[in-house]
Design a protein around this motif. Structure first.
Motif, PDB file in Angstrom:
ATOM      1  N   VAL A   3       0.841  -1.199   0.000  1.00 22.92           N
ATOM      2  CA  VAL A   3       0.000   0.000   0.000  1.00 22.92           C
ATOM      3  C   VAL A   3       0.873   1.244   0.000  1.00 22.92           C
ATOM      4  O   VAL A   3       1.870   1.320   0.730  1.00 22.92           O
ATOM      5  CB  VAL A   3      -0.931   0.016   1.237  1.00 22.92           C
ATOM      6  CG1 VAL A   3      -1.836   1.248   1.217  1.00 22.92           C
ATOM      7  CG2 VAL A   3      -1.760  -1.263   1.316  1.00 22.92           C
ATOM      8  N   ALA A   4       0.488   2.215  -0.817  1.00 23.94           N
ATOM      9  CA  ALA A   4       1.128   3.542  -0.817  1.00 23.94           C
ATOM     10  C   ALA A   4       0.073   4.594  -0.531  1.00 23.94           C
ATOM     11  O   ALA A   4      -1.056   4.514  -1.029  1.00 23.94           O
ATOM     12  CB  ALA A   4       1.795   3.825  -2.161  1.00 23.94           C
ATOM     13  N   ILE A   5       0.436   5.573   0.294  1.00 27.46           N
ATOM     14  CA  ILE A   5      -0.412   6.732   0.564  1.00 27.46           C
ATOM     15  C   ILE A   5       0.297   7.954   0.007  1.00 27.46           C
ATOM     16  O   ILE A   5       1.477   8.182   0.301  1.00 27.46           O
ATOM     17  CB  ILE A   5      -0.672   6.898   2.073  1.00 27.46           C
ATOM     18  CG1 ILE A   5      -1.450   5.682   2.599  1.00 27.46           C
ATOM     19  CG2 ILE A   5      -1.432   8.187   2.362  1.00 27.46           C
ATOM     20  CD1 ILE A   5      -1.590   5.652   4.112  1.00 27.46           C
ATOM     21  N   VAL A   6      -0.412   8.730  -0.822  1.00 27.80           N
ATOM     22  CA  VAL A   6       0.176   9.890  -1.494  1.00 27.80           C
ATOM     23  C   VAL A   6      -0.572  11.146  -1.040  1.00 27.80           C
ATOM     24  O   VAL A   6      -1.799  11.204  -1.095  1.00 27.80           O
ATOM     25  CB  VAL A   6       0.094   9.760  -3.032  1.00 27.80           C
ATOM     26  CG1 VAL A   6       0.793  10.937  -3.712  1.00 27.80           C
ATOM     27  CG2 VAL A   6       0.703   8.436  -3.495  1.00 27.80           C
ATOM     28  N   TYR A  86       3.137  -1.270  -6.032  1.00 25.23           N
ATOM     29  CA  TYR A  86       2.055  -1.231  -5.055  1.00 25.23           C
ATOM     30  C   TYR A  86       0.751  -1.798  -5.622  1.00 25.23           C
ATOM     31  O   TYR A  86       0.417  -1.565  -6.787  1.00 25.23           O
ATOM     32  CB  TYR A  86       1.832   0.199  -4.568  1.00 25.23           C
ATOM     33  CG  TYR A  86       3.030   0.737  -3.825  1.00 25.23           C
ATOM     34  CD1 TYR A  86       3.223   0.450  -2.481  1.00 25.23           C
ATOM     35  CD2 TYR A  86       3.993   1.508  -4.486  1.00 25.23           C
ATOM     36  CE1 TYR A  86       4.327   0.925  -1.791  1.00 25.23           C
ATOM     37  CE2 TYR A  86       5.107   1.986  -3.808  1.00 25.23           C
ATOM     38  CZ  TYR A  86       5.265   1.686  -2.466  1.00 25.23           C
ATOM     39  OH  TYR A  86       6.371   2.149  -1.801  1.00 25.23           O
ATOM     40  N   ASP A  87       0.045  -2.528  -4.775  1.00 27.04           N
ATOM     41  CA  ASP A  87      -1.257  -3.064  -5.160  1.00 27.04           C
ATOM     42  C   ASP A  87      -2.362  -2.028  -4.965  1.00 27.04           C
ATOM     43  O   ASP A  87      -3.307  -1.967  -5.738  1.00 27.04           O
ATOM     44  CB  ASP A  87      -1.586  -4.299  -4.313  1.00 27.04           C
ATOM     45  CG  ASP A  87      -0.503  -5.355  -4.389  1.00 27.04           C
ATOM     46  OD1 ASP A  87      -0.302  -5.900  -5.481  1.00 27.04           O
ATOM     47  OD2 ASP A  87       0.156  -5.607  -3.365  1.00 27.04           O
ATOM     48  N   LEU A  88      -2.219  -1.220  -3.901  1.00 33.70           N
ATOM     49  CA  LEU A  88      -3.231  -0.225  -3.559  1.00 33.70           C
ATOM     50  C   LEU A  88      -2.559   1.127  -3.363  1.00 33.70           C
ATOM     51  O   LEU A  88      -1.582   1.244  -2.618  1.00 33.70           O
ATOM     52  CB  LEU A  88      -3.957  -0.625  -2.269  1.00 33.70           C
ATOM     53  CG  LEU A  88      -4.893   0.410  -1.629  1.00 33.70           C
ATOM     54  CD1 LEU A  88      -6.064   0.728  -2.558  1.00 33.70           C
ATOM     55  CD2 LEU A  88      -5.402  -0.079  -0.273  1.00 33.70           C
ATOM     56  N   VAL A  89      -3.063   2.142  -4.053  1.00 32.59           N
ATOM     57  CA  VAL A  89      -2.586   3.519  -3.895  1.00 32.59           C
ATOM     58  C   VAL A  89      -3.756   4.353  -3.386  1.00 32.59           C
ATOM     59  O   VAL A  89      -4.830   4.389  -3.999  1.00 32.59           O
ATOM     60  CB  VAL A  89      -2.058   4.100  -5.219  1.00 32.59           C
ATOM     61  CG1 VAL A  89      -1.654   5.563  -5.039  1.00 32.59           C
ATOM     62  CG2 VAL A  89      -0.878   3.277  -5.730  1.00 32.59           C
ATOM     63  N   LEU A  90      -3.537   5.003  -2.250  1.00 30.22           N
ATOM     64  CA  LEU A  90      -4.540   5.890  -1.658  1.00 30.22           C
ATOM     65  C   LEU A  90      -3.998   7.303  -1.720  1.00 30.22           C
ATOM     66  O   LEU A  90      -2.954   7.599  -1.127  1.00 30.22           O
ATOM     67  CB  LEU A  90      -4.789   5.506  -0.197  1.00 30.22           C
ATOM     68  CG  LEU A  90      -5.316   4.090   0.059  1.00 30.22           C
ATOM     69  CD1 LEU A  90      -5.138   3.714   1.514  1.00 30.22           C
ATOM     70  CD2 LEU A  90      -6.777   3.980  -0.349  1.00 30.22           C
ATOM     71  N   VAL A 100      -1.090  11.008  -9.444  1.00 28.27           N
ATOM     72  CA  VAL A 100      -0.039  10.010  -9.395  1.00 28.27           C
ATOM     73  C   VAL A 100      -0.359   8.898 -10.403  1.00 28.27           C
ATOM     74  O   VAL A 100      -1.523   8.537 -10.604  1.00 28.27           O
ATOM     75  CB  VAL A 100       0.115   9.461  -7.958  1.00 28.27           C
ATOM     76  CG1 VAL A 100      -1.093   8.638  -7.549  1.00 28.27           C
ATOM     77  CG2 VAL A 100       1.394   8.675  -7.810  1.00 28.27           C
ATOM     78  N   ILE A 101       0.663   8.380 -11.078  1.00 26.89           N
ATOM     79  CA  ILE A 101       0.456   7.441 -12.182  1.00 26.89           C
ATOM     80  C   ILE A 101       0.416   6.006 -11.665  1.00 26.89           C
ATOM     81  O   ILE A 101       1.327   5.554 -10.968  1.00 26.89           O
ATOM     82  CB  ILE A 101       1.564   7.596 -13.238  1.00 26.89           C
ATOM     83  CG1 ILE A 101       1.497   8.997 -13.863  1.00 26.89           C
ATOM     84  CG2 ILE A 101       1.433   6.529 -14.326  1.00 26.89           C
ATOM     85  CD1 ILE A 101       2.639   9.310 -14.800  1.00 26.89           C
ATOM     86  N   THR A 102      -0.640   5.300 -12.005  1.00 28.96           N
ATOM     87  CA  THR A 102      -0.761   3.882 -11.691  1.00 28.96           C
ATOM     88  C   THR A 102      -1.054   3.108 -12.964  1.00 28.96           C
ATOM     89  O   THR A 102      -1.406   3.698 -13.997  1.00 28.96           O
ATOM     90  CB  THR A 102      -1.883   3.632 -10.666  1.00 28.96           C
ATOM     91  OG1 THR A 102      -3.114   4.164 -11.170  1.00 28.96           O
ATOM     92  CG2 THR A 102      -1.557   4.298  -9.332  1.00 28.96           C
TER      93      THR A 102
END
Length: 370
Positions: A3-6, A86-90, A100-102
């Motif tokens: 998980v990433a938090i931006v 990352y599987d999940l970006v919040l 942010v690019i996913t």
């Protein structure tokens, strides 16, 4: 699940940082990304010891005090964060974080505090207040905001799920991005603002003294009601105007900025809290309700999601229809004829607790991953 938090930036613990705090509480294993981090050491506790990863803006000249002046570089900076692992970006976004690019196979959920107001409907007000309606600097700023609008609309397609912090912001998202969103109200520390059923005879308005809060209208309204006491808490650039509107009336007391304990005490004791601003949400409104204190608020913006107004069976406050002294006076006079139960106000505030926010966020993520 990685998980990433931006988040955009860290320089003070305010409303959007409360969201980050609860995201970190729910996903403590997450990595945190911010454009720049200048958060004072005394306010870093909510980060749970994490060292945020920053962008090149962190190292630009004079960034510590003037990082907002690098707004034109922020879209590029946010796109440089590598989210591929990352599987999940919040993302917690009030400017560029949603951009942010996913890629495929990644879920991006963006919690939107507001689209960039200064780039959209408040552009002309922003230029006017900044003294940039004319001249080369104004021309450059208009060009920059034009470019930002193009990027903002395009990057709004990036998140898989868009969340809005109120119905009001959901409408703004629909207007400027043409996207639907799910309303998830921000977390409020309702435990700190405990219920007190016994009230005293004063009304309270507590806020930063900036123009859009319209505190001068509240002060002028109570100057016209000398038999009703008002306590004003807060300071800021608009304080002189508020004091002028109060006109030295003996029933209006200025307390300035107070500590959290004193703010809680005043909010608990107030007969009602009065708010004249058009807010995106309005955390102070929920805090008042948590104390069992009814709210008299301008009936537009986030307050409409919070206050339960008559003719509801268990009202917790009431609205006035326009930002004017006359409307506030009429609302206070009507308030005096009605009954509001502190227990109903408290029960209403529980909808916005930390636990309620985290449960809603977890549920949305799990539903989106199915």
């Amino acid at each position: 699940m990685k998980v990433a938090i931006v988040h955009e930036w860290l320089d003070s613990f305010a409303g959007s940082e409360r969201v980050v705090e609860q995201l970190l509480a729910e996903w403590p294993e997450a990595d945190l990304f911010v454009l720049c981090d200048f958060m004072p050491e005394a306010e870093r506790g909510f980060l749970r010891g994490k060292a945020p990863r920053t962008s090149f803006i962190q190292r630009l000249p004079f960034a510590r005090k003037h990082f907002r002046k690098y707004l034109g570089l922020m879209p590029i900076a946010i796109e440089q964060f590598d989210m591929s692992g990352y599987d999940l970006v919040l993302s917690s976004s009030h400017a560029v974080a949603k951009g942010v690019i996913t890629g495929p196979g990644q879920l991006h959920v963006s919690y939107v505090h507001s689209p960039m107001r200064y780039a959209w409907d408040l552009q002309h007000q922003y230029l006017r207040e900044a003294g940039m309606e004319r001249g080369l600097k104004g021309l450059y700023t208009r060009h920059l905001l034009h470019k930002l609008r193009i990027w903002d609309r395009a990057s709004a397609l990036s998140p898989d799920v868009v969340l809005a912090n109120s119905s009001y912001i959901a409408e703004r998202i629909r207007k400027v991005w043409r996207r639907d969103s799910i309303v998830v109200h921000p977390p409020v520390d309702v435990e700190r603002f405990a219920l007190r059923a016994e009230k005293e005879g004063f009304y309270l308005t507590a806020s930063r003294m900036v123009p859009y809060k319209r505190i001068e209208l509240v002060a002028e309204a109570f100057r016209r009601m000398p038999d009703r006491r008002l306590v004003v808490v807060g300071d800021g650039a608009n304080e002189a105007r508020v004091r002028e509107a109060a006109g030295g009336a003996p029933n209006i007391e200025f307390r300035g900025r107070v500590g959290t304990e004193e703010l809680v005490r005043l909010t608990q004791a107030a007969r009602a809290a009065v708010f004249a601003a058009e807010e995106d949400f309005g955390i102070a409104t929920v805090e008042a309700q948590a104390c069992g204190t009814p709210v008299i608020a301008f009936g537009k913006g986030g307050a409409c999601d919070i206050v339960v107004a008559p003719p509801a069976e268990r009202p917790t406050g009431l609205f006035f229809a326009e930002q004017s002294t006359e409307a506030i006076v009429a609302a206070v006079e009507r308030f005096e004829t009605l009954r509001f139960a502190p227990e109903d106000c408290r029960a209403n505030a529980e909808r916005f607790s930390h636990a309620a926010f985290r449960a809603k966020m977890r549920g949305i993520v799990e539903e989106a991953r199915r």
